[in-house]
Write an enzyme that holds these catalytic residues in place. Sequence first.
Site, PDB file in Angstrom:
ATOM      1  N   ARG A  25       0.810  -1.025  -0.047  1.00  0.00           N
ATOM      2  CA  ARG A  25      -0.201   0.046  -0.078  1.00  0.00           C
ATOM      3  C   ARG A  25       1.099   1.110  -0.173  1.00  0.00           C
ATOM      4  O   ARG A  25       0.416   2.355  -0.865  1.00  0.00           O
ATOM      5  CB  ARG A  25      -0.734  -0.086   1.318  1.00  0.00           C
ATOM      6  CG  ARG A  25      -1.692   0.949   1.089  1.00  0.00           C
ATOM      7  CD  ARG A  25      -3.131   1.046   2.601  1.00  0.00           C
ATOM      8  NE  ARG A  25      -4.061   1.998   2.348  1.00  0.00           N
ATOM      9  CZ  ARG A  25      -4.233   2.059   3.252  1.00  0.00           C
ATOM     10  NH1 ARG A  25      -4.278   1.962   5.079  1.00  0.00           N
ATOM     11  NH2 ARG A  25      -6.033   3.044   3.513  1.00  0.00           N
ATOM     12  N   SER A  67      -7.622   7.139   0.460  1.00  0.00           N
ATOM     13  CA  SER A  67      -7.566   5.556  -0.303  1.00  0.00           C
ATOM     14  C   SER A  67      -8.407   4.756   0.725  1.00  0.00           C
ATOM     15  O   SER A  67      -8.376   5.349   1.794  1.00  0.00           O
ATOM     16  CB  SER A  67      -6.073   5.207   0.376  1.00  0.00           C
ATOM     17  OG  SER A  67      -5.704   4.097   0.325  1.00  0.00           O
ATOM     18  N   SER A  68      -9.082   3.782   0.811  1.00  0.00           N
ATOM     19  CA  SER A  68     -10.372   3.279   1.813  1.00  0.00           C
ATOM     20  C   SER A  68      -9.386   2.531   2.033  1.00  0.00           C
ATOM     21  O   SER A  68      -8.246   1.587   2.339  1.00  0.00           O
ATOM     22  CB  SER A  68     -11.187   2.627   0.911  1.00  0.00           C
ATOM     23  OG  SER A  68     -11.899   3.514  -0.007  1.00  0.00           O
ATOM     24  N   GLN A  69     -10.473   2.335   3.600  1.00  0.00           N
ATOM     25  CA  GLN A  69      -9.947   0.770   4.437  1.00  0.00           C
ATOM     26  C   GLN A  69      -9.530   0.334   4.290  1.00  0.00           C
ATOM     27  O   GLN A  69     -10.244  -0.863   3.576  1.00  0.00           O
ATOM     28  CB  GLN A  69     -11.203   1.133   6.019  1.00  0.00           C
ATOM     29  CG  GLN A  69     -10.264   0.253   6.944  1.00  0.00           C
ATOM     30  CD  GLN A  69     -11.334   0.496   8.012  1.00  0.00           C
ATOM     31  OE1 GLN A  69     -12.631   0.679   7.070  1.00  0.00           O
ATOM     32  NE2 GLN A  69     -11.404  -0.426   8.804  1.00  0.00           N
ATOM     33  N   PHE A  93     -18.308   6.150   1.724  1.00  0.00           N
ATOM     34  CA  PHE A  93     -17.054   6.593   0.800  1.00  0.00           C
ATOM     35  C   PHE A  93     -17.755   7.195  -0.010  1.00  0.00           C
ATOM     36  O   PHE A  93     -19.059   8.458   0.837  1.00  0.00           O
ATOM     37  CB  PHE A  93     -17.374   5.996   0.090  1.00  0.00           C
ATOM     38  CG  PHE A  93     -16.026   4.412   0.021  1.00  0.00           C
ATOM     39  CD1 PHE A  93     -15.219   4.143  -1.170  1.00  0.00           C
ATOM     40  CD2 PHE A  93     -16.804   3.367   0.781  1.00  0.00           C
ATOM     41  CE1 PHE A  93     -14.929   3.425  -0.967  1.00  0.00           C
ATOM     42  CE2 PHE A  93     -16.035   2.247   0.394  1.00  0.00           C
ATOM     43  CZ  PHE A  93     -14.953   2.078  -0.074  1.00  0.00           C
TER      44      PHE A  93
END
Length: 387
Positions: A35, A99-101, A245
Amino acid sequence: MSDRTEALSRRLTEQLIGEARITQRWAAAMRAVPRHRYIPDVIYLHEDYRGGNDLRPLHRQTRPERWLDLVYSDTSINTQVDDGHPDQDGAGREVTSSSSQPTVVAEMLAELGPRPGDRVLEIGTGTGWNAALLAHVVGPEQITTVEIDPSVAAGARAALDTNGYGAVTLIVGDGAVGWPDRAPYDRVIGTAGVTAIPYAWVAQTVPGGRIVAPIRNTYQPPGIAVLTRHHDGTASGRLAGPAAFMALRAQREPRIRSSEFPDPPELKSTTDLHPSHVAGNRHAATAIGLQLPGVRWVWQPAGNLGTLWLYARDSRSWASVNLLETPPYPVEQAGPRRLAEEVEEAYKWWQRAGEPEINDWLIVVDRHGQRIELNAWPASHGFSQPQ
């Protein structure tokens, strides 16, 4: 990767596997697609909100260990504020890219179920990490990803190219219309919240294909929609896990400011309904949000107690419910709508419907729009949400 970076990456995936939050398949993909290689050097953290710009920059160069710890925690990372135009001191008010979980990323990818060789359309490139995870499984040449913000797209393009995924097709454009030039797709995934699944996504998906995207509204994000495209041109499916989101850019609304609602209270009353029942219960709050589009809630804590605020921006109406140790709870309201009563009535509807849970809702998308309705519930007694 450095020893510390590798250790943090391994710790995160092992933690998520141990909590049954991620499948082995996507844990392996996350280990293969680190990531940190997709996160920009400047990220943004919420400080205690005191009005104005409360998102403060954290620079990788000045706080590298803190930056890395955040990147390899199970949390979303704010990567852009105010559409790339923060204040002079670097602070911002609104998160406009992130940046999503990792657990949410993994759940959505597991629901999507892409297979090697599948053609995949992604709406909302962001940092490019999600596209890279998909490319690792299906092949980079099979991925089309659409990002509306040119500067965000440029960062993702650079990250994908640098890390071996240069064959991913990245389009700068409006994801709401998909990308018909490379259609049809076996899988479509949206990484921006939508009030309704655009029919263009359905039209560009092959019969039997799958669409996964987060559904949102102002009151309670219902969660991740998982739909199957049918031969008759429709798509239908269910709601999966929770997910909040950012909205597609055309559907964004700024945060509520109390200055928008200056009117003094016009009505004072009480209620025995605990605020947590209408705001803390996902199942109830989803039903309330589907019935009351445009209504928002904000919780203002005060120790173990606090105040639930309700707002409707279009009518400048507001209400507050002050949580005390025991009921009744004081209620104040102003504006043409009586929001406390509307929310309470929507909650009672949910009770009368048998307190349906998330998986009791059916989502249908056709050329006329989207409906969210209860499975096996008579239309004359139920509620549906045309879009």
